[in-house]
Design a protein around this motif. Structure first.
Motif, PDB file in Angstrom:
ATOM      1  N   ARG A 195       0.836  -1.214   0.000  1.00 55.56           N
ATOM      2  CA  ARG A 195       0.000   0.000   0.000  1.00 55.56           C
ATOM      3  C   ARG A 195       0.865   1.256   0.000  1.00 55.56           C
ATOM      4  NH1 ARG A 195      -4.363  -2.104   4.455  1.00 55.56           N
ATOM      5  NH2 ARG A 195      -5.611  -3.370   3.039  1.00 55.56           N
ATOM      6  N   LYS A 196       1.949   1.211   0.777  1.00 54.49           N
ATOM      7  CA  LYS A 196       2.866   2.353   0.818  1.00 54.49           C
ATOM      8  C   LYS A 196       3.475   2.576  -0.561  1.00 54.49           C
ATOM      9  CE  LYS A 196       4.444   2.273   5.615  1.00 54.49           C
ATOM     10  NZ  LYS A 196       5.594   1.963   6.490  1.00 54.49           N
ATOM     11  N   ASP A 197       3.908   1.486  -1.195  1.00 57.53           N
ATOM     12  CA  ASP A 197       4.516   1.596  -2.535  1.00 57.53           C
ATOM     13  C   ASP A 197       3.508   2.151  -3.532  1.00 57.53           C
ATOM     14  OD1 ASP A 197       6.833   0.597  -1.506  1.00 57.53           O
ATOM     15  OD2 ASP A 197       6.611  -1.423  -2.360  1.00 57.53           O
ATOM     16  N   LYS A 198       2.281   1.698  -3.411  1.00 52.19           N
ATOM     17  CA  LYS A 198       1.240   2.171  -4.341  1.00 52.19           C
ATOM     18  C   LYS A 198       0.976   3.664  -4.122  1.00 52.19           C
ATOM     19  CE  LYS A 198      -3.336   0.977  -6.030  1.00 52.19           C
ATOM     20  NZ  LYS A 198      -4.543   0.154  -5.845  1.00 52.19           N
ATOM     21  N   ALA A 199       0.940   4.053  -2.829  1.00 50.96           N
ATOM     22  CA  ALA A 199       0.699   5.463  -2.513  1.00 50.96           C
ATOM     23  C   ALA A 199       1.839   6.350  -3.006  1.00 50.96           C
ATOM     24  CB  ALA A 199       0.523   5.634  -0.999  1.00 50.96           C
ATOM     25  N   GLU A 200       3.055   5.783  -3.030  1.00 51.33           N
ATOM     26  CA  GLU A 200       4.222   6.546  -3.488  1.00 51.33           C
ATOM     27  C   GLU A 200       4.418   6.442  -4.993  1.00 51.33           C
ATOM     28  OE1 GLU A 200       7.435   4.996  -1.211  1.00 51.33           O
ATOM     29  OE2 GLU A 200       6.623   5.705   0.697  1.00 51.33           O
ATOM     30  N   GLY A 201       3.533   5.702  -5.666  1.00 50.51           N
ATOM     31  CA  GLY A 201       3.616   5.585  -7.113  1.00 50.51           C
ATOM     32  C   GLY A 201       4.547   4.498  -7.606  1.00 50.51           C
ATOM     33  N   LYS A 202       4.994   3.602  -6.682  1.00 50.52           N
ATOM     34  CA  LYS A 202       5.900   2.529  -7.095  1.00 50.52           C
ATOM     35  C   LYS A 202       5.137   1.302  -7.568  1.00 50.52           C
ATOM     36  CE  LYS A 202       9.444   3.808  -3.728  1.00 50.52           C
ATOM     37  NZ  LYS A 202      10.144   3.368  -2.517  1.00 50.52           N
ATOM     38  N   GLY A 203       3.900   1.231  -7.190  1.00 53.49           N
ATOM     39  CA  GLY A 203       3.111   0.038  -7.509  1.00 53.49           C
ATOM     40  C   GLY A 203       3.032  -0.237  -8.992  1.00 53.49           C
ATOM     41  N   ASP A 204       2.807   0.816  -9.798  1.00 57.73           N
ATOM     42  CA  ASP A 204       2.663   0.624 -11.242  1.00 57.73           C
ATOM     43  C   ASP A 204       3.949   0.108 -11.865  1.00 57.73           C
ATOM     44  OD1 ASP A 204       0.549   3.538 -11.584  1.00 57.73           O
ATOM     45  OD2 ASP A 204       0.055   1.445 -11.152  1.00 57.73           O
TER      46      ASP A 204
END
Length: 200
Positions: A183-192
């Motif tokens: 979730r943290k990665d997604k919030a920081e834009g790393k998820g994509d």
């Protein structure tokens, strides 16, 4: 990465040598990055499987002892009865029914002169004659050993269940830590970025 950090490595075991499961207080001590999550979860699952295997073996051993102990106790009581009868110097024959198998009994008459020794099954189709005193000592020792083994089995079962629970909690903590990191990665834009190569 090792299952535990160097500062928390332990070789603790219970009295029968079963290792204590690692307790996770801080997930970061076990998982430094998301790459470590899957290997750690696999190791925990392997450990749970080993504990469950030991649990099944302990249950079988305990069941065998629960069936064996009453037979030893009954034989010991019979030997003690013969010892008491011998010590009372009774001249009369002892009339008794003895068990041939679960449903078949035979009548017997035992004279005091014949009550000097008993024949005991030792297993594997082996029977030996023992003087009454020696038979009593051996059976008493055998009964104490079987009762102690049963107590150890019951302690091991309780211990194994505690270790399985500890590892299940550890698995949940690592899994939840991974969810939070995603979730943290997604919030920081790393998820994509991560989803493109691995499809995670």
């Amino acid at each position: 990465m090792p299952l535990t950090s160097p500062s928390t490595v332990t070789t603790q075991t219970n009295p029968r040598g079963i290792p204590v499961a690692p307790f996770i207080d801080n997930v970061s001590d076990y998982v430094s990055s998301r790459d470590d999550v899957e290997p750690t979860l696999r190791r925990f699952q392997e450990m749970i499987s080993k504990y469950q295997f030991m649990e099944v073996n302990a249950q079988r051993r305990g069941q065998g002892l629960r069936e064996k102990i009453p037979d030893i106790r009954k034989t010991l009581e019979m030997v003690r009865f013969l010892v008491l009868r011998k010590e009372s110097n009774t001249e009369a024959d002892l009339e008794t029914n003895f068990e041939l198998n679960d449903t078949l009994y035979a009548r017997a008459s035992i004279s005091p002169a014949d009550a000097e020794e008993v024949y005991l099954w030792l297993g594997a189709n082996v029977m030996l004659a023992y003087p009454l005193g020696e038979a009593e000592s051996m059976l008493d020792e055998k009964l104490s050993g079987a009762e102690q083994s049963l107590k150890n089995c019951e302690e091991d079962l309780e211990f194994l269940r505690e270790q399985i629970t500890t590892l299940e909690v550890a698995t949940a903590r690592v899994y939840n830590w991974d969810v939070v990191q995603r979730r943290k990665d997604k919030a920081e834009g790393k998820g994509d970025d991560e989803k493109r190569p691995g499809g995670a």
